[in-house]
Scaffold this motif. Structure first.
Motif, PDB file in Angstrom:
ATOM      1  N   LEU A  76       0.809  -1.220   0.000  1.00 26.08           N
ATOM      2  CA  LEU A  76       0.000   0.000   0.000  1.00 26.08           C
ATOM      3  C   LEU A  76       0.843   1.271   0.000  1.00 26.08           C
ATOM      4  O   LEU A  76       0.338   2.359  -0.195  1.00 26.08           O
ATOM      5  CB  LEU A  76      -0.907   0.023   1.238  1.00 26.08           C
ATOM      6  CG  LEU A  76      -0.227   0.247   2.595  1.00 26.08           C
ATOM      7  CD1 LEU A  76      -0.158   1.719   2.980  1.00 26.08           C
ATOM      8  CD2 LEU A  76      -0.967  -0.503   3.667  1.00 26.08           C
ATOM      9  N   LYS A 143       4.155  14.431  19.101  1.00 28.95           N
ATOM     10  CA  LYS A 143       3.190  13.373  18.753  1.00 28.95           C
ATOM     11  C   LYS A 143       3.966  12.416  17.856  1.00 28.95           C
ATOM     12  O   LYS A 143       4.227  12.722  16.701  1.00 28.95           O
ATOM     13  CB  LYS A 143       2.001  14.003  18.008  1.00 28.95           C
ATOM     14  CG  LYS A 143       0.896  13.014  17.688  1.00 28.95           C
ATOM     15  CD  LYS A 143      -0.278  13.703  16.986  1.00 28.95           C
ATOM     16  CE  LYS A 143      -0.009  13.839  15.502  1.00 28.95           C
ATOM     17  NZ  LYS A 143      -1.087  14.481  14.757  1.00 28.95           N
ATOM     18  N   GLY A 178      -2.142   8.371  14.631  1.00 33.37           N
ATOM     19  CA  GLY A 178      -3.055   7.234  14.457  1.00 33.37           C
ATOM     20  C   GLY A 178      -2.697   6.278  13.336  1.00 33.37           C
ATOM     21  O   GLY A 178      -3.483   5.371  13.027  1.00 33.37           O
ATOM     22  N   GLY A 180      -0.871   3.458  10.647  1.00 32.74           N
ATOM     23  CA  GLY A 180      -0.520   2.040  10.725  1.00 32.74           C
ATOM     24  C   GLY A 180      -1.688   1.119  10.995  1.00 32.74           C
ATOM     25  O   GLY A 180      -1.544  -0.100  10.927  1.00 32.74           O
ATOM     26  N   GLU A 182      -4.370   0.892   9.199  1.00 34.56           N
ATOM     27  CA  GLU A 182      -4.824   0.417   7.870  1.00 34.56           C
ATOM     28  C   GLU A 182      -6.250  -0.091   7.975  1.00 34.56           C
ATOM     29  O   GLU A 182      -7.151   0.648   8.281  1.00 34.56           O
ATOM     30  CB  GLU A 182      -3.864  -0.641   7.305  1.00 34.56           C
ATOM     31  CG  GLU A 182      -2.362  -0.367   7.502  1.00 34.56           C
ATOM     32  CD  GLU A 182      -1.886   1.032   7.169  1.00 34.56           C
ATOM     33  OE1 GLU A 182      -2.679   1.877   6.761  1.00 34.56           O
ATOM     34  OE2 GLU A 182      -0.685   1.311   7.369  1.00 34.56           O
ATOM     35  N   HIS A 257      -3.925   6.291  -1.714  1.00 38.92           N
ATOM     36  CA  HIS A 257      -3.345   6.943  -2.901  1.00 38.92           C
ATOM     37  C   HIS A 257      -2.465   5.898  -3.595  1.00 38.92           C
ATOM     38  O   HIS A 257      -1.441   5.487  -3.028  1.00 38.92           O
ATOM     39  CB  HIS A 257      -2.491   8.141  -2.479  1.00 38.92           C
ATOM     40  CG  HIS A 257      -3.276   9.376  -2.181  1.00 38.92           C
ATOM     41  ND1 HIS A 257      -4.460   9.358  -1.481  1.00 38.92           N
ATOM     42  CD2 HIS A 257      -3.063  10.683  -2.501  1.00 38.92           C
ATOM     43  CE1 HIS A 257      -4.929  10.592  -1.375  1.00 38.92           C
ATOM     44  NE2 HIS A 257      -4.091  11.422  -1.990  1.00 38.92           N
ATOM     45  N   LYS A 292     -11.267  14.055  11.938  1.00 40.40           N
ATOM     46  CA  LYS A 292     -10.387  14.975  11.213  1.00 40.40           C
ATOM     47  C   LYS A 292     -10.489  14.782   9.708  1.00 40.40           C
ATOM     48  O   LYS A 292     -10.391  13.663   9.210  1.00 40.40           O
ATOM     49  CB  LYS A 292      -8.946  14.720  11.664  1.00 40.40           C
ATOM     50  CG  LYS A 292      -7.936  15.688  11.098  1.00 40.40           C
ATOM     51  CD  LYS A 292      -6.511  15.283  11.455  1.00 40.40           C
ATOM     52  CE  LYS A 292      -6.133  15.662  12.874  1.00 40.40           C
ATOM     53  NZ  LYS A 292      -4.686  15.395  13.134  1.00 40.40           N
ATOM     54  N   TYR A 324       2.068  10.933   1.565  1.00 35.76           N
ATOM     55  CA  TYR A 324       1.070  11.089   0.506  1.00 35.76           C
ATOM     56  C   TYR A 324       1.677  11.633  -0.782  1.00 35.76           C
ATOM     57  O   TYR A 324       1.231  11.301  -1.872  1.00 35.76           O
ATOM     58  CB  TYR A 324      -0.080  11.983   0.989  1.00 35.76           C
ATOM     59  CG  TYR A 324      -1.107  11.142   1.678  1.00 35.76           C
ATOM     60  CD1 TYR A 324      -2.151  10.583   0.969  1.00 35.76           C
ATOM     61  CD2 TYR A 324      -0.993  10.833   3.026  1.00 35.76           C
ATOM     62  CE1 TYR A 324      -3.063   9.753   1.570  1.00 35.76           C
ATOM     63  CE2 TYR A 324      -1.890  10.008   3.640  1.00 35.76           C
ATOM     64  CZ  TYR A 324      -2.925   9.470   2.908  1.00 35.76           C
ATOM     65  OH  TYR A 324      -3.813   8.638   3.505  1.00 35.76           O
TER      66      TYR A 324
HETATM   67  O1  V47 Z   1       0.061   4.819   8.448  1.00 33.49           O
HETATM   68  C1  V47 Z   1       0.640   5.025   3.665  1.00 33.49           C
HETATM   69  C2  V47 Z   1      -1.166   5.754   5.290  1.00 33.49           C
HETATM   70  C3  V47 Z   1      -0.558   6.758   7.203  1.00 33.49           C
HETATM   71  C4  V47 Z   1      -0.356   5.386   1.828  1.00 33.49           C
HETATM   72  O2  V47 Z   1      -2.666  11.036  13.811  1.00 33.49           O
HETATM   73  C5  V47 Z   1      -1.148   5.787   2.881  1.00 33.49           C
HETATM   74  O3  V47 Z   1      -3.073  13.141  13.477  1.00 33.49           O
HETATM   75  C6  V47 Z   1      -2.734   6.432   1.425  1.00 33.49           C
HETATM   76  O4  V47 Z   1      -1.411   8.236   9.893  1.00 33.49           O
HETATM   77  N1  V47 Z   1      -2.022   6.049   0.353  1.00 33.49           N
HETATM   78  C7  V47 Z   1       0.242   7.929   7.727  1.00 33.49           C
HETATM   79  N2  V47 Z   1      -2.338   6.300   2.684  1.00 33.49           N
HETATM   80  C8  V47 Z   1      -0.610   9.168   7.881  1.00 33.49           C
HETATM   81  C9  V47 Z   1      -1.283   9.229   9.218  1.00 33.49           C
HETATM   82  C10 V47 Z   1      -1.785  10.516   9.748  1.00 33.49           C
HETATM   83  C11 V47 Z   1      -1.917  11.604   8.907  1.00 33.49           C
HETATM   84  C12 V47 Z   1      -2.373  12.802   9.436  1.00 33.49           C
HETATM   85  C13 V47 Z   1      -2.666  12.947  10.767  1.00 33.49           C
HETATM   86  C14 V47 Z   1      -2.501  11.848  11.596  1.00 33.49           C
HETATM   87  C15 V47 Z   1      -2.762  12.019  13.057  1.00 33.49           C
HETATM   88  C16 V47 Z   1      -2.080  10.625  11.104  1.00 33.49           C
HETATM   89  O5  V47 Z   1      -0.779   6.977   5.846  1.00 33.49           O
HETATM   90  C17 V47 Z   1       0.065   5.415   7.220  1.00 33.49           C
HETATM   91  C18 V47 Z   1      -0.825   4.670   6.267  1.00 33.49           C
HETATM   92  O6  V47 Z   1      -2.002   4.284   6.887  1.00 33.49           O
HETATM   93  N3  V47 Z   1      -0.523   5.524   3.979  1.00 33.49           N
HETATM   94  N4  V47 Z   1       0.778   4.921   2.324  1.00 33.49           N
HETATM   95  C19 V47 Z   1      -0.831   5.527   0.501  1.00 33.49           C
HETATM   96  N5  V47 Z   1      -0.131   5.123  -0.567  1.00 33.49           N
END
Ligand code: V47
Length: 372
Positions: A76, A143, A178, A180, A182, A257, A292, A324
């Motif tokens: 992913l 964080k 938050g 991981g 998935e 994405h 959010k 992203y």
């Molecule tokens: O854990 C990874 C996801 C997460 C891709 O806690 C993807 O406030 C889409 O967790 N397409 C990281 N998603 C981002 C995240 C986050 C973002 C903003 C705020 C908070 C918060 C947490 O992004 C990863 C995974 O689940 N991810 N690759 C992808 N290709």
């Protein structure tokens, strides 16, 4: 306010929402299957306004990703690279501290720190990184680390999750993001992220963090090969844990994405699905305070609309985003505080700058005070 419900399957759901009763699995599936986005949105907005009135939260934050080297190689993900990949990077401690400081010009209140599962960086290295950040930026909330990173660090240090979290907390972690999570379905996880901790372990790690007094966020990755039932089961698993611990602050639905991942054939999510995931989450997660709309992932335009479909938070200034953008996001990597204010006000909402724990922040041009 009267609302026309075109989809008859939603009538019993509306009755429950109006009466403030908890929705069940069947209601969740009906909400995901309905094309009546206005009815779903009306219900979500009702709950959102009951909880938060007209307020929309945002923060001034900076993302810090110390390395993209990752042993997991999840299908992913476009961010994680093998150590030998010429595009891979790992910052030194000095670089982490320097990069983090680049967000300082906007007086950030939070560093959001996550990275790949690096085969050589040790728990001690991360603890030194945290101590160095606290020393240099004592006012900034850290964080840091997903449950997946904590699981990997624990395994490598031959410690339990609890011991690892205790070490990280002592070194400066104030709360946890938050990522991981998935999707908890084992069938799907085996395909999209088979080397990560499983869903049960993710939930157990979150429970332990909450028991140690760390607030955390939670997420769900949607728009790949999951079913509507998988989504509902994921949300209900989060709700069940929250009933026990109360440790989740915010839920963030994350749209998959596909660019530069091993799942490019899946295609991108639609605006309709993005809005619906915000709304269904608001309706099912009755015990999680905040939903959010992460503008980096949704685009600022759709995130703004989400503020009328269940979301009460639009995330922050971010400054530098890699996860992203490596996966094809075309949004900017940063918005300034003024841009966030404009987006929120143009949606008819009242912006409130918050710190990571949702305490209002008052600021002058270059400094901030948390109002407690
Ligand atoms: O854990 C990874 C996801 C997460 C891709 O806690 C993807 O406030 C889409 O967790 N397409 C990281 N998603 C981002 C995240 C986050 C973002 C903003 C705020 C908070 C918060 C947490 O992004 C990863 C995974 O689940 N991810 N690759 C992808 N290709």
């Amino acid at each position: 306010m009267e609302v026309t419900i075109e989809d008859a399957r939603l009538r019993p759901v509306l009755e429950k929402v109006e009466a403030g009763r908890r929705l069940d699995r069947e209601d969740g599936v009906a909400l995901y299957r309905s094309a009546d986005i206005l009815a779903v949105g009306h219900m979500a907005n009702l709950v959102r306004e009951r909880k938060h009135g007209n307020v929309t939260y945002f923060n001034v934050n900076r993302h810090v990703n110390p390395t993209d080297v990752c042993v997991a190689q999840c299908k992913l993900c476009a961010f994680g690279k093998r150590a030998r990949d010429p595009k891979a990077y790992t910052w030194s401690l000095e670089e982490v501290w320097h990069r983090a400081g680049e967000g300082w010009s906007e007086a950030v209140t939070e560093f959001h720190i996550v990275g790949g599962l690096h085969p050589e960086l040790t728990l001690d290295w991360y603890c030194e990184m945290l101590r160095g950040l606290k020393e240099r930026f004592p006012q900034v909330h850290l964080k840091a680390f997903t449950m997946v990173e904590v699981g990997y660090l624990a395994q490598r240090a031959k410690l339990t999750i609890r011991q690892t979290l205790e070490r990280l907390k002592e070194a400066g972690v104030d709360s946890m993001p938050g990522g991981g999570a998935e999707i908890f379905s084992e069938r799907v996880r085996r395909i999209i992220c088979d080397h990560k901790i499983d869903g049960r372990q993710w939930l157990e790690a979150a429970r332990t963090a909450h028991e140690l007094g760390l607030k955390t966020n939670c997420t769900m990755l949607y728009g790949h090969i999951e079913t509507e039932e998988d989504r509902v089961d994921h949300l209900l698993a989060l709700r069940e844990l929250q009933d026990d611990t109360g440790g989740f602050q915010t839920f963030i639905p994350l749209a998959f994405h596909p660019a530069n991942t091993a799942m490019e054939h899946v295609g991108t999510t639609t605006g309709f699905d993005d809005i619906r995931n915000i709304a269904v989450a608001r309706l099912l997660l009755d015990n999680i305070e905040h939903i959010k709309a992460y503008w980096i992932m949704m685009t600022p335009q759709i995130a703004q609309i989400a503020l009328r479909f269940g979301a009460d938070d639009i995330d922050g200034t971010v400054v530098e985003e890699k996860i992203y953008h490596d996966a094809g996001a075309t949004t900017s990597q940063n918005l300034r505080r003024g841009d966030l204010l404009r987006l929120i006000r143009a949606a008819g909402r009242e912006p409130v700058e918050r710190d990571t724990l949702y305490r209002p922040v008052s600021r002058t041009e270059s400094a901030f005070t948390v109002l407690v």
